[in-house]
Design an enzyme around this catalytic site. Structure first.
Site, short mmCIF file in Angstrom:
data_model
loop_
_atom_site.label_atom_id
_atom_site.label_comp_id
_atom_site.label_asym_id
_atom_site.label_seq_id
_atom_site.Cartn_x
_atom_site.Cartn_y
_atom_site.Cartn_z
N ARG A 126 0.90 -1.18 -0.03
CA ARG A 126 -0.17 0.10 0.21
C ARG A 126 0.90 1.31 -0.06
NH1 ARG A 126 -5.00 1.97 -1.48
NH2 ARG A 126 -6.15 2.75 0.21
N THR A 139 -9.57 -0.25 -10.01
CA THR A 139 -8.61 -1.49 -9.64
C THR A 139 -8.62 -2.39 -10.50
OG1 THR A 139 -9.39 -0.31 -7.25
CG2 THR A 139 -8.09 -2.66 -7.44
N GLN A 145 -3.79 7.71 -4.39
CA GLN A 145 -4.53 6.79 -3.20
C GLN A 145 -4.66 7.59 -2.01
OE1 GLN A 145 -5.76 4.05 -3.46
NE2 GLN A 145 -4.77 2.66 -4.85
N SER A 179 -7.70 0.85 2.93
CA SER A 179 -8.48 0.26 1.54
C SER A 179 -9.47 -0.80 1.84
CB SER A 179 -7.10 -0.30 0.91
OG SER A 179 -7.73 -1.09 -0.29
N SER A 180 -10.22 -0.90 0.67
CA SER A 180 -11.14 -2.07 0.53
C SER A 180 -10.73 -3.28 -0.09
CB SER A 180 -12.47 -1.65 0.12
OG SER A 180 -12.91 -0.33 0.78
N GLY A 218 -13.60 -2.48 -7.41
CA GLY A 218 -15.04 -2.00 -7.15
C GLY A 218 -14.99 -0.84 -6.13
N GLY A 219 -13.86 -0.32 -5.59
CA GLY A 219 -14.00 0.54 -4.36
C GLY A 219 -14.50 0.07 -3.35
#
Length: 571
Positions: free
Chosen positions: A97, A390, A427, A454-455, A476-477
């Site tokens: 990340r 993503t 990000q 994050s997801s 997909g967020g």
């Protein structure tokens, strides 16, 4: 966004049929790659054919995706990866990340008057750019699990960058709808013609600048990205954006570290389901949803029925409430992961919320009480602005090693800033813009060196004996969690083939209204769901799920018919 080039028909989609037909067979010495673009999948398969491991193939897939799917991921972004060791059965979790610059503060996206910027005011330009992490993460994983030389992972991407690739319908669609990208000096010249029109579908788009960048990293190793001339160019691009200058420095790049995190695994229906820990909220929240469903009759429900959607939405509502309050970068905020996944906690939470009852609450759920909330921090829940651009890919090599990796630049085309032939991420806008709410700190506020929540939810499932069962994930967020959870329910509760589970209509509840996917059977459930108390919102739910499973000693793969991905399978 609309489905491009494929009509989504549950159980019978064209992509589903092709993938299922091509992706079944004996698992002995088999190889499989499922990725969001055929050229990326082929690069990964070539790496496997040449004796590479799943991690070697992941490098090849990611570098090609940088070229052919720039709207979604690339070396200017970050990623999370799970790796299953085919010999030992051990699952390891890798955190690539992005991190905030050392100069960042909790006021990163506040205006002088203290009000938060609008989302795209913050996104476009250098201020949203965090230190990219995907290459450092892949490099660290390669040291442990790679077999082929580091440079081999760049060969396909370098060649394709020089020779060009055909613009796809999805890329063309996104280029045409983006109001910011054409105005960027470098990216505008690359993606659009001299009249400002997006390159058409089928246009052979070459990227010699990216070929040079990748050649430099292939020859000089990952440090050639994080220091030296390339690092200085990245920083100059981020800081030099006059409208929204960034804070990133060369020192920030040099100091970046990918981290191996403790994987989180929990039992479900006789399987061990493993996910990424924070700073992504994906693993914890998906496992919470499954844990909340354990005491229900979800396995007996008809797949895709209103009652099934109702149950999953009830569990999701509670899990998303906990996510909003507690989950953030564990290096900065104490994370109650064990408490959130505690069996007794989930049982009591499910009971208190009456999961399974024929009524859906009209108000959002509140987060559950955690011991750390009283003893360590007084937190406030935060809104989520994560965007659905993503990618996810899965790989199994002929030694049984498996990679499940989700990678992103955040918004479509990230910050819109391009350097060295690749786009820089945005990000940092995954941080909460407001550091305080009602006088209380938000766990996911911006801080120097911090990783935004994050997801992303790469998952790996093992059988009771520790052998491989399933790998899956999605873009997909913040709805990634919902897409992955309902796919796991499809495979593990309803015994659907992974392709069928992936192709099922999407739905999502993020502790509010229940979204159902346009142009699918799920829209027909609206009346029943409304009668149960749901606020139903038909909308485009553009997942990009990819999965690989092992059933009765045979490999099967799945590619989401909503996007342009493919499954490749070889013995």
């Amino acid at each position: 966004m609309p489905h491009i080039g494929k009509k989504l028909i549950w159980r019978t989609g064209i992509a589903a049929a092709l993938a299922a037909a091509a992706a079944t067979g004996s698992a002995e010495a088999e190889r499989m790659v499922a990725a969001a673009h055929p050229l990326a999948a082929e690069a990964g398969m070539t790496a496997l054919r040449n004796g590479g491991t799943a991690v070697d193939a992941a490098i090849a897939v990611q570098t090609v995706l940088t070229l052919v799917e720039p709207q979604s991921s690339g070396i200017g972004g970050g990623a999370f990866m799970l790796h299953l060791d085919g010999k030992t059965g051990e699952v390891t979790a890798w955190d690539g990340r992005e991190t905030a610059p050392a100069a960042a503060t909790e006021k990163l996206f506040l205006k002088p008057d203290g009000s938060p910027k609008k989302f795209f005011e913050a996104v476009v330009g250098g201020r949203s750019v965090g230190a990219p992490g995907v290459l450092r993460m892949l490099s660290e994983a390669h040291k442990r699990f790679g077999r082929s030389p580091w440079a081999d992972g760049f060969t396909a991407a370098i060649h394709l960058s020089e020779q060009g690739f055909k613009v796809t319908p999805r890329l063309n669609f996104l280029l045409n709808r983006d109001p910011f990208l054409p105005k960027q000096a470098v990216a505008g010249r690359y993606f659009y013609d001299q009249n400002g029109k997006a390159h058409p579908v089928g246009y052979q788009l070459k990227n010699p600048e990216l070929a040079k960048t990748l050649s430099t990293i292939a020859a000089g190793g990952v440090d050639a990205f994080y220091s030296g001339p390339l690092a200085r160019r990245i920083v100059a691009t981020a800081q030099g954006n006059q409208a929204n200058p960034g804070l990133l420095t060369v020192q920030d790049l040099q100091n970046y570290q990918a981290r191996e995190r403790p994987v989180i695994c929990r039992p479900y229906r006789g399987y061990s389901v493993c996910g990424m820990p924070p700073p992504t909220s994906g693993g914890v929240t998906v496992l919470q949803i499954l844990g909340l469903l354990r005491g229900t009759d979800i396995s007996k429900q008809e797949p895709g029925s209103a009652d099934a959607v109702h149950l999953v939405a009830q569990a999701s509502r509670l899990a998303y409430a906990d996510r909003a309050l507690y989950l953030a970068d564990p290096d900065f905020v104490p994370q109650p992961v064990e408490d959130l996944l505690d069996t007794n906690y989930l049982k009591s939470r499910a009971k208190a919320a009456s999961i399974g009852a024929d009524a859906f609450p009209s108000s959002p759920a509140k987060a559950g009480e955690m011991p750390m909330k009283k003893g360590l921090l007084d937190l406030a829940p935060a809104a989520d602005l994560a965007q659905p651009s993503t990618t996810h890919f899965v790989i199994r090599d002929d030694q049984g090693n498996v990679v499940s990796m989700t990678s992103s630049v955040e918004n479509a085309f990230g910050s819109r800033l391009m350097v060295g032939g690749f786009l820089l991420n945005n990000q940092l806008t995954d941080f909460s813009f407001r550091p305080l709410k009602d006088g209380r700190q938000v766990a996911n506020r911006a801080e120097a060196g911090k990783r935004p929540r994050s997801s992303m939810s790469p998952m790996i499932v093992k059988n009771g004996d520790g052998s491989f069962r399933l790998a899956v994930g999605s873009p997909g967020g913040s709805r990634i969690i919902a897409y992955v959870a309902r796919t796991l329910v499809g495979v593990l509760d309803w015994n659907l083939p992974v392709q069928t589970a992936i192709s099922m209509p999407n739905f999502a509840n993020r502790n509010g209204g229940t979204d159902v996917e346009l142009r699918t059977d799920t829209v027909g459930l609206a009346a029943r769901l409304t009668g149960l108390g749901h606020s139903v919102k038909p909308r485009v739910l553009n997942s990009g799920l990819h999965g690989i499973e092992m059933v009765d000693g045979k490999l099967r793969g799945g590619a989401d018919p909503r996007r342009e991905g493919i499954v490749l399978h070889e013995k």
